[in-house]
Design a protein around this motif. Sequence first.
Motif, PDB file in Angstrom:
ATOM      1  N   GLU A 346      32.571 -17.690 110.126  1.00 46.02           N
ATOM      2  CA  GLU A 346      31.763 -16.753 110.531  1.00 46.02           C
ATOM      3  C   GLU A 346      30.490 -17.738 111.153  1.00 46.02           C
ATOM      4  O   GLU A 346      30.064 -17.480 112.364  1.00 46.02           O
ATOM      5  CB  GLU A 346      31.077 -15.801 110.004  1.00 46.02           C
ATOM      6  N   LEU A 347      30.076 -18.885 110.534  1.00 46.22           N
ATOM      7  CA  LEU A 347      28.975 -19.422 111.061  1.00 46.22           C
ATOM      8  C   LEU A 347      29.265 -20.337 112.473  1.00 46.22           C
ATOM      9  O   LEU A 347      28.385 -20.363 113.149  1.00 46.22           O
ATOM     10  CB  LEU A 347      28.570 -20.554 109.938  1.00 46.22           C
ATOM     11  N   THR A 348      30.547 -20.363 112.461  1.00 46.47           N
ATOM     12  CA  THR A 348      31.015 -21.348 113.893  1.00 46.47           C
ATOM     13  C   THR A 348      30.602 -20.165 114.977  1.00 46.47           C
ATOM     14  O   THR A 348      30.165 -20.639 116.230  1.00 46.47           O
ATOM     15  CB  THR A 348      32.620 -21.581 113.636  1.00 46.47           C
ATOM     16  N   THR A 349      31.035 -18.883 114.689  1.00 46.95           N
ATOM     17  CA  THR A 349      31.020 -17.889 115.855  1.00 46.95           C
ATOM     18  C   THR A 349      29.605 -17.640 115.973  1.00 46.95           C
ATOM     19  O   THR A 349      28.999 -17.310 117.222  1.00 46.95           O
ATOM     20  CB  THR A 349      31.680 -16.567 115.377  1.00 46.95           C
ATOM     21  N   TRP A 358      24.886 -26.284 108.628  1.00 49.22           N
ATOM     22  CA  TRP A 358      24.562 -27.009 107.447  1.00 49.22           C
ATOM     23  C   TRP A 358      23.795 -26.370 106.440  1.00 49.22           C
ATOM     24  O   TRP A 358      24.705 -26.392 105.309  1.00 49.22           O
ATOM     25  CB  TRP A 358      24.047 -28.373 107.784  1.00 49.22           C
ATOM     26  N   PRO A 359      22.995 -25.701 106.431  1.00 44.03           N
ATOM     27  CA  PRO A 359      22.355 -25.098 105.033  1.00 44.03           C
ATOM     28  C   PRO A 359      23.237 -24.014 104.367  1.00 44.03           C
ATOM     29  O   PRO A 359      23.357 -24.182 103.312  1.00 44.03           O
ATOM     30  CB  PRO A 359      21.243 -24.723 105.657  1.00 44.03           C
ATOM     31  N   ASP A 360      23.751 -23.186 105.044  1.00 44.56           N
ATOM     32  CA  ASP A 360      24.497 -22.244 104.501  1.00 44.56           C
ATOM     33  C   ASP A 360      25.926 -22.812 104.016  1.00 44.56           C
ATOM     34  O   ASP A 360      26.316 -22.396 102.950  1.00 44.56           O
ATOM     35  CB  ASP A 360      24.731 -21.111 105.410  1.00 44.56           C
ATOM     36  N   GLN A 364      26.583 -22.583  99.914  1.00 45.80           N
ATOM     37  CA  GLN A 364      27.772 -22.040  99.282  1.00 45.80           C
ATOM     38  C   GLN A 364      28.898 -22.784  98.792  1.00 45.80           C
ATOM     39  O   GLN A 364      29.407 -22.292  97.545  1.00 45.80           O
ATOM     40  CB  GLN A 364      28.387 -21.061 100.619  1.00 45.80           C
ATOM     41  N   THR A 365      29.114 -24.073  99.229  1.00 52.67           N
ATOM     42  CA  THR A 365      30.010 -24.970  98.762  1.00 52.67           C
ATOM     43  C   THR A 365      29.453 -25.178  97.276  1.00 52.67           C
ATOM     44  O   THR A 365      30.087 -25.281  96.129  1.00 52.67           O
ATOM     45  CB  THR A 365      30.241 -26.150  99.454  1.00 52.67           C
ATOM     46  N   LEU A 366      28.247 -25.774  97.096  1.00 54.44           N
ATOM     47  CA  LEU A 366      27.651 -25.937  95.800  1.00 54.44           C
ATOM     48  C   LEU A 366      27.733 -24.965  94.706  1.00 54.44           C
ATOM     49  O   LEU A 366      27.649 -25.188  93.587  1.00 54.44           O
ATOM     50  CB  LEU A 366      26.118 -26.661  96.071  1.00 54.44           C
ATOM     51  N   SER A 367      27.719 -23.503  95.377  1.00 58.12           N
ATOM     52  CA  SER A 367      27.760 -22.394  94.401  1.00 58.12           C
ATOM     53  C   SER A 367      29.032 -22.636  93.571  1.00 58.12           C
ATOM     54  O   SER A 367      29.232 -21.747  92.552  1.00 58.12           O
ATOM     55  CB  SER A 367      27.451 -21.193  94.949  1.00 58.12           C
TER      56      SER A 367
END
Length: 848
Positions: A346-349, A358-360, A364-367
């Motif tokens: 969704e970030l891409t859209t 990059w921030p989100d 989310q990956t580190l979580s």
Amino acid sequence: MSERPVKFSSFSLGLRSKFLMGTALILLGVCFLSAFLIYLHEKRILEDSAYTETRLVMEAVEASRTYVSEILRPKMQDRFGSDFFMVEAMSTSFLGREVMERFKMTMPEYDYRRVSINARNPAAEANPTEKAMIDYFTRSDTNGKWIGMMNVRDEARYMRFQPVYFEQSCMSCHGDPADAPADLVAMYGQERGFGKTPGELAGLIAVSIPVESALAGIQEKAVSVFLVVLAGVSVVYLLIILFFNQVVINNLRAVISLFKDEVENSDADVFLPVDNAGDELKELSRAASTMAEHLRQTRRELEHYAQDLEIKVGKRTRELQESERLLKEKVSARNSELKTLNSIAELTTRAKGLADIWPDALHQTLSLIPAAGAGIYLYDAENANLLLAYRENAPHLPPDLSCLEERQPVFSEEDDQKLSGSMRCALHGSMHSFISSRFGHCLNIPLECRGNVQGVMSFTGVDFREISDEQQTLLRSIGKQIGIAVESLRGLRKLIQSKELLQSVFDGITDVVILLDTDYRIKMVNKGYLGQYEVEAEDVIGEPCYRVHAGLKSVCPYCDMEKVLTEKKPFSGEIKCNRGKIHLVHFYPVFDESGNIESVIRYSRDITRQKKVEQKIQHTEKLVAMGQLAAGVAHEINNPLGIILCYVDLLKRQLADFPQGLKDLHTIEKQTLNCKRIVTDLLQFARGEESVKNVIDLNRILTEVAGIFTHQCKKQKIRLTLDLDEDLASMGLDADKFKQVLVNLLMNALQAIDGSGDIRIATRYVDEQKAALITVSDNGPGIPVEIRSRIFDPFFSTKKIDESTGLGLSVSYGIIQEHGGEITVNSEPGQGSEFTIVLPVEGHEGSV
């Protein structure tokens, strides 16, 4: 299973016997009922037939009696006197009996009697049956009838009895004996048949026919029907026996046999009684009872088994609950992972650039991954280096890994070699981990898209051995998803740049440029289009061009784009719009990779002013040529005309005494002067005269010229109106020549209007053009399209040859051009004409 002796019990009738016996009785009843109904039906038909026949006989006799009482008897009394009485001709009873006696000679089976009690004629005395019927009619006090069958002398006969009552006409023979005919009294005496009153029961009429043989035939027919139906139901009975044995008995026996087999195969000690007497239902009932007992015993065993099963189920339930808990944890983890992947997608859209995702994405990956920090490197293929795009909790990651093979050391030599090797593995599409002395365990994930590595996601403070297989798969999926996002956003950025470049090229073209699809829908427009049509881009993008430009529901009839779509070739042509403007339109097809047209570029340039300039140049050249021709022709004709006029003067003196000759000479002189006037106009048109311009009030000139035509307008019933701009400034004009222009225009308007009409002269100042606008309009028939472009040509006229030279509008055109102005015409057939004169005004400071 223990065996017990089989006991037999006897029963009177089995199921099959009871069913068949009941069915036989029902079918036999059907036979009797059918025969009885046929008997009743045939008897009813016989009674209806007998009724008709007896009625026919009775009505025939009554008709004869009516004839005697109403016609014959009164006639005879009129002829022979009231005391005269002839029994054979005047007695209705006698006549009725005599008629039926003769009827019985040919039809002996019919019996007709007219009887009464204490009858005057002993032959008409009622028998016991008839007396009983007379008593019935007396007691019932009815004027009806009685019909039915009776046994008369041991013979069945159909009887019809109808009562007879005395009427007033009967009193002459049955009332007072003193009033009776003397012949009647002499014949029968005074004791019998007298003393009656009107309405009293006189007796009855009895008609009977034999029905003995007919009843016997009906009985025989009923017996025949009984036998036929009996034969039919016998066949049905046999079919029922077969059907019952096949469907009911055999199935019941199969069920009983099934019970027996189940009991014999069971381990329970169950005794199943057997009935050989033939009542299958009772045997089935006993078998069912035995099976019920067997089921109760089985139920007790199941209850004991259920207690043990409950313990086992409880244990298994606890195990399943634990498995369910573990499964929920895994599902929750997978949902979190899928949610992360969806969020990155969704970030891409939503993102406008790479920096927005990059921030989100890292957070989310580190979580999901047990790592201390992470960073994202993007690969620059042109310079063969990795650039740090974003990092979180990883301050030791270098910002630039340039020239991986020959770069300067960043950390210690050992860490630097490990970092270079791990990055090279990641750039080749492999997940790789290593241990650094500076920031511990590291893991590098390739960011891939369709086999191309777009960069590397680097994790610090994470042990690769602690990451499960599912987490490794998740990391690869996240890497691919971010790789897709990187490539998509880079492609989107290039696409936006291309679009902006294309739009800037479009907008740089001042003429109208439109990009259309094959369905005539607008895909792109330039600023020239938006300025000409005064719309916004979002109002027209996606809309069909014919709806936006012409307000139509289908393709414009004059559109040439269909030719481009069909022939797949560019096309150019001129188009005249509804607003009168002329456009030079070019259509250029745009092809896809398959050679099919995917879009069409429509380039349009307004050439209206160019066309007008070309027309003016052509018209000026034509005027010059016509002027030179006119000068030459005038010079050649003017001398002969002068000689002709001299000879006319000489001939006038010689023919002074010849009136007819003088008249002819006058005609020659008139036509010669007319020719000289035309030559003078030609010379004036060819040479022209220098205009003498003075500052004058234009409105005053118009008012003076209008006043000249006031009388003519009233004569033709034409309304001439002036709509003059009072603020119009005075301007430099040659008053005489301008009056000549107005006179020509008003004369043409008066001649164009057939009958009453309107002529309007108006002036106004146009600030945008810095010019005065003069219009002369009428509501005449208008100018046909085919001659509209020729009206300013020299010598062109629609009038007769001797009515106009065709130079009026041409001279007016030259005068207006001499003043630096312009004259145009707007006319439609049937809607009148409007001539517009535009004269430049150098200053506009109000009236003087």
